[in-house]
Design a protein around this motif. Structure first.
Motif, PDB file in Angstrom:
ATOM      1  N   UNK A 134       0.814  -1.221   0.000  1.00 16.21           N
ATOM      2  CA  UNK A 134       0.000   0.000   0.000  1.00 16.21           C
ATOM      3  C   UNK A 134       0.847   1.271   0.000  1.00 16.21           C
ATOM      4  N   UNK A 135       2.028   1.192  -0.562  1.00 16.36           N
ATOM      5  CA  UNK A 135       2.915   2.347  -0.711  1.00 16.36           C
ATOM      6  C   UNK A 135       2.783   2.841  -2.158  1.00 16.36           C
ATOM      7  N   UNK A 136       1.617   3.411  -2.447  1.00 15.45           N
ATOM      8  CA  UNK A 136       1.242   3.734  -3.816  1.00 15.45           C
ATOM      9  C   UNK A 136       2.136   4.786  -4.466  1.00 15.45           C
ATOM     10  N   UNK A 137       2.450   5.857  -3.734  1.00 19.94           N
ATOM     11  CA  UNK A 137       3.304   6.901  -4.315  1.00 19.94           C
ATOM     12  C   UNK A 137       4.676   6.352  -4.676  1.00 19.94           C
ATOM     13  N   UNK A 158       0.199  -0.009 -17.931  1.00 19.92           N
ATOM     14  CA  UNK A 158      -0.956  -0.618 -17.261  1.00 19.92           C
ATOM     15  C   UNK A 158      -0.699  -0.755 -15.763  1.00 19.92           C
ATOM     16  N   UNK A 159       0.543  -1.111 -15.427  1.00 17.40           N
ATOM     17  CA  UNK A 159       0.907  -1.206 -14.011  1.00 17.40           C
ATOM     18  C   UNK A 159       0.721   0.153 -13.329  1.00 17.40           C
ATOM     19  N   UNK A 160       1.213   1.200 -13.963  1.00 17.42           N
ATOM     20  CA  UNK A 160       1.093   2.543 -13.381  1.00 17.42           C
ATOM     21  C   UNK A 160      -0.374   2.902 -13.160  1.00 17.42           C
ATOM     22  N   UNK A 164      -2.186   3.845  -9.684  1.00 18.26           N
ATOM     23  CA  UNK A 164      -2.900   5.115  -9.523  1.00 18.26           C
ATOM     24  C   UNK A 164      -4.349   4.884  -9.109  1.00 18.26           C
ATOM     25  N   UNK A 165      -4.989   3.884  -9.712  1.00 19.95           N
ATOM     26  CA  UNK A 165      -6.376   3.575  -9.350  1.00 19.95           C
ATOM     27  C   UNK A 165      -6.488   3.110  -7.907  1.00 19.95           C
ATOM     28  N   UNK A 169      -8.680   4.906  -4.984  1.00 22.16           N
ATOM     29  CA  UNK A 169      -9.690   4.193  -4.182  1.00 22.16           C
ATOM     30  C   UNK A 169      -9.465   4.428  -2.700  1.00 22.16           C
ATOM     31  N   UNK A 170      -8.225   4.446  -2.297  1.00 23.37           N
ATOM     32  CA  UNK A 170      -7.913   4.692  -0.877  1.00 23.37           C
ATOM     33  C   UNK A 170      -8.363   6.094  -0.482  1.00 23.37           C
TER      34      UNK A 170
END
Length: 175
Positions: A134-137, A158-160, A164-165, A169-170
């Motif tokens: 959950x370390x999205x940035x 697609x991974x990026x 980002x999605x 959502x979070x």
């Protein structure tokens, strides 16, 4: 060959032992592969032997033994970027040992030149680990590095988008 192994070159005997260990594994007998690993530590097939055993555990849904086998493999090959990558990616699939996976993929990256063709794939694995944590940035930043190296990769883009999605959502859920 196996009964008259003194008549053959040791590499032929080794190849035969490995072949029969793979066959035994298909029948559910792990002993021959474990014996191969114990007996042929210097073999060029030893990495494949660990992979075969790990795959056996994976197909039998024994994640604990699969992870332990992969860890033993890395004990033998701690400086193999491809095996470090394989381990880290698999940990994202089973959602286990993510801190260790991050450590291993960082080691793999440190052992790989940025100009190596495998470098973006290692970055992708690191991004996937970070995403699972959950370390999205951080995941987005790392996948951007892969995209900068391999600008034409649809997969990395697609991974990026996936990262980002997840981040979006979070944010929506926390409002």
């Amino acid at each position: 060959i196996l009964t008259n192994d003194s008549e053959y070159d040791s590499s032929i005997t080794e190849r035969a032992v490995f072949y029969f260990a793979k066959l035994a594994l298909k029948e559910g007998d792990i002993n021959k592969m474990n014996n191969f690993i114990a007996s042929y530590k210097e073999s060029s097939r030893i990495g494949d032997a660990y992979n075969q055993l790990a795959y056996y555990y994976k197909t039998n849904k024994d994640t604990l033994l699969e992870v332990n086998t992969l860890k033993k493999m890395l004990d033998e090959f701690p400086d193999s970027p491809s095996l470090l990558n394989r381990y880290a990616w698999r940990m994202t699939e089973v959602n286990k040992e993510l801190n260790d996976a991050l450590e291993k993929i960082n080691t793999g990256l440190s052992l790989t030149e940025k100009t190596d063709s495998s470098y973006p794939a290692l970055l992708d694995t690191k991004a996937e680990v970070l995403w699972k944590m959950d370390l999205f940035d951080e995941a987005i930043k790392v996948i951007d590095e892969a995209i900068n190296i391999d600008k034409d990769s649809e997969y990395y883009n697609k991974q990026k988008k996936k990262f980002q999605e997840s981040k979006s959502k979070i944010k929506v859920n926390s409002i």
